[in-house]
Design a protein around this motif. Structure first.
Motif, PDB file in Angstrom:
ATOM      1  N   PRO A 152       0.806  -1.228   0.000  1.00  0.00           N
ATOM      2  CA  PRO A 152       0.000   0.000   0.000  1.00  0.00           C
ATOM      3  C   PRO A 152       0.836   1.274   0.000  1.00  0.00           C
ATOM      4  O   PRO A 152       0.294   2.388   0.109  1.00  0.00           O
ATOM      5  CB  PRO A 152      -0.799  -0.123   1.299  1.00  0.00           C
ATOM      6  CG  PRO A 152       0.106  -0.885   2.211  1.00  0.00           C
ATOM      7  CD  PRO A 152       0.826  -1.883   1.328  1.00  0.00           C
ATOM      8  N   GLU A 153       2.160   1.160  -0.150  1.00  0.00           N
ATOM      9  CA  GLU A 153       3.047   2.308   0.018  1.00  0.00           C
ATOM     10  C   GLU A 153       2.671   3.481  -0.885  1.00  0.00           C
ATOM     11  O   GLU A 153       2.645   4.635  -0.438  1.00  0.00           O
ATOM     12  CB  GLU A 153       4.503   1.895  -0.243  1.00  0.00           C
ATOM     13  CG  GLU A 153       5.496   3.019  -0.001  1.00  0.00           C
ATOM     14  CD  GLU A 153       6.940   2.587  -0.222  1.00  0.00           C
ATOM     15  OE1 GLU A 153       7.829   3.465  -0.148  1.00  0.00           O
ATOM     16  OE2 GLU A 153       7.181   1.391  -0.475  1.00  0.00           O
ATOM     17  N   ILE A 154       2.395   3.232  -2.167  1.00  0.00           N
ATOM     18  CA  ILE A 154       2.099   4.341  -3.085  1.00  0.00           C
ATOM     19  C   ILE A 154       0.816   5.060  -2.679  1.00  0.00           C
ATOM     20  O   ILE A 154       0.708   6.286  -2.815  1.00  0.00           O
ATOM     21  CB  ILE A 154       2.006   3.841  -4.548  1.00  0.00           C
ATOM     22  CG1 ILE A 154       1.916   5.025  -5.524  1.00  0.00           C
ATOM     23  CG2 ILE A 154       0.818   2.903  -4.742  1.00  0.00           C
ATOM     24  CD1 ILE A 154       3.144   5.905  -5.550  1.00  0.00           C
ATOM     25  N   TYR A 155      -0.141   4.331  -2.138  1.00  0.00           N
ATOM     26  CA  TYR A 155      -1.390   4.961  -1.699  1.00  0.00           C
ATOM     27  C   TYR A 155      -1.170   5.805  -0.442  1.00  0.00           C
ATOM     28  O   TYR A 155      -1.747   6.890  -0.308  1.00  0.00           O
ATOM     29  CB  TYR A 155      -2.471   3.913  -1.476  1.00  0.00           C
ATOM     30  CG  TYR A 155      -3.124   3.507  -2.773  1.00  0.00           C
ATOM     31  CD1 TYR A 155      -4.081   4.318  -3.369  1.00  0.00           C
ATOM     32  CD2 TYR A 155      -2.766   2.329  -3.418  1.00  0.00           C
ATOM     33  CE1 TYR A 155      -4.664   3.973  -4.575  1.00  0.00           C
ATOM     34  CE2 TYR A 155      -3.344   1.976  -4.624  1.00  0.00           C
ATOM     35  CZ  TYR A 155      -4.289   2.800  -5.201  1.00  0.00           C
ATOM     36  OH  TYR A 155      -4.865   2.455  -6.411  1.00  0.00           O
ATOM     37  N   ARG A 156      -0.355   5.319   0.438  1.00  0.00           N
ATOM     38  CA  ARG A 156      -0.056   6.107   1.636  1.00  0.00           C
ATOM     39  C   ARG A 156       0.704   7.379   1.260  1.00  0.00           C
ATOM     40  O   ARG A 156       0.494   8.440   1.862  1.00  0.00           O
ATOM     41  CB  ARG A 156       0.727   5.254   2.629  1.00  0.00           C
ATOM     42  CG  ARG A 156      -0.138   4.162   3.257  1.00  0.00           C
ATOM     43  CD  ARG A 156       0.630   3.218   4.139  1.00  0.00           C
ATOM     44  NE  ARG A 156      -0.280   2.250   4.771  1.00  0.00           N
ATOM     45  CZ  ARG A 156       0.092   1.054   5.200  1.00  0.00           C
ATOM     46  NH1 ARG A 156       1.346   0.661   5.066  1.00  0.00           N
ATOM     47  NH2 ARG A 156      -0.789   0.239   5.750  1.00  0.00           N
TER      48      ARG A 156
END
Length: 225
Positions: A152-156
């Motif tokens: 989920p890194e890009i969304y965070r």
């Protein structure tokens, strides 16, 4: 579903249908580099379960017990894809309407992909005025994160950019694997599968699974008010 403050398109495939074009670009790259590989339509559908082109190449090579420079292969693929994209790309059904609705309501737009920056560039080059890059307030790519999807890194990162909580955004994803990323970030997610993922099972958490985008599916039901 309440109206979001940000709408996050999560992959190239949520904007344009390019899966077969990309498959053909991979095959051209394989031939150029002397690899005895050919990816057929059905086989490529299965390969899309591994997000990211270079990762897909590396996974395939490992399965065959071969060593290749996955980044080199992917660079060659991108060059062929650029040639194909120069013929022009068209947004998928409903994308322009949803983008226009979001902008009219003051909802911020993000493109939260973890594909390479070169592929992102040629995507917008191919789309041209049909969907300019500058309609997006945030554009992500693989260079901005340490892990690709389903992390989920890009969304965070996108949420941090906008200064929003997960509850204030809605994501749109085109494959089950990529949909796992916004769901892990706590973001309500709309499944918008393309040809390669249509009919596959998405996580039960998705709010809608549609072939055409409409503002109401993205929490933009107030557009008509």
């Amino acid at each position: 579903m309440t109206q979001p403050k940000a709408l996050l398109f999560g992959a190239i495939g949520t904007l344009v249908e390019t899966s077969d074009m990309q498959r053909r670009a991979f095959n051209a790259a394989f031939a150029q580099l002397g690899l005895d590989w050919t990816w057929g339509r059905e086989a490529y559908r299965e390969m899309l379960r591994t997000p990211g082109g270079a990762a897909r190449v590396a996974h395939y090579a490992d399965a065959r017990g071969e060593e290749v420079d996955a980044d080199e292969v992917h660079r060659a693929k991108v060059a062929y894809f650029r040639e194909f994209a120069r013929e022009g790309l068209e947004p998928r059904a409903g994308v322009r309407e949803v983008v226009e609705s979001a902008r009219s309501l003051g909802v911020r737009l993000g493109f939260a992909t973890t594909t390479g920056s070169d592929t992102v560039d040629l995507l917008f080059d191919g789309l041209g005025d049909a969907l300019p890059r500058d309609v997006f307030d945030f554009v992500g790519d693989a260079d901005l994160v340490t892990k690709g999807k389903p992390s989920p890194e890009i969304y965070r990162l996108a949420l941090s950019h906008f200064g929003l909580s997960a509850a204030q955004a809605i994501a749109i994803e085109d494959t089950p694997e990529s949909a796992a990323a916004p769901i892990a970030a706590g973001i309500a997610t709309v499944a918008f599968p393309g040809d390669a993922a249509r009919g596959r099972s998405f996580p039960v958490e998705v709010t809608h699974n549609v072939d055409r985008l409409e503002p109401s599916f993205c929490g933009l039901g107030l557009a008509a008010a």
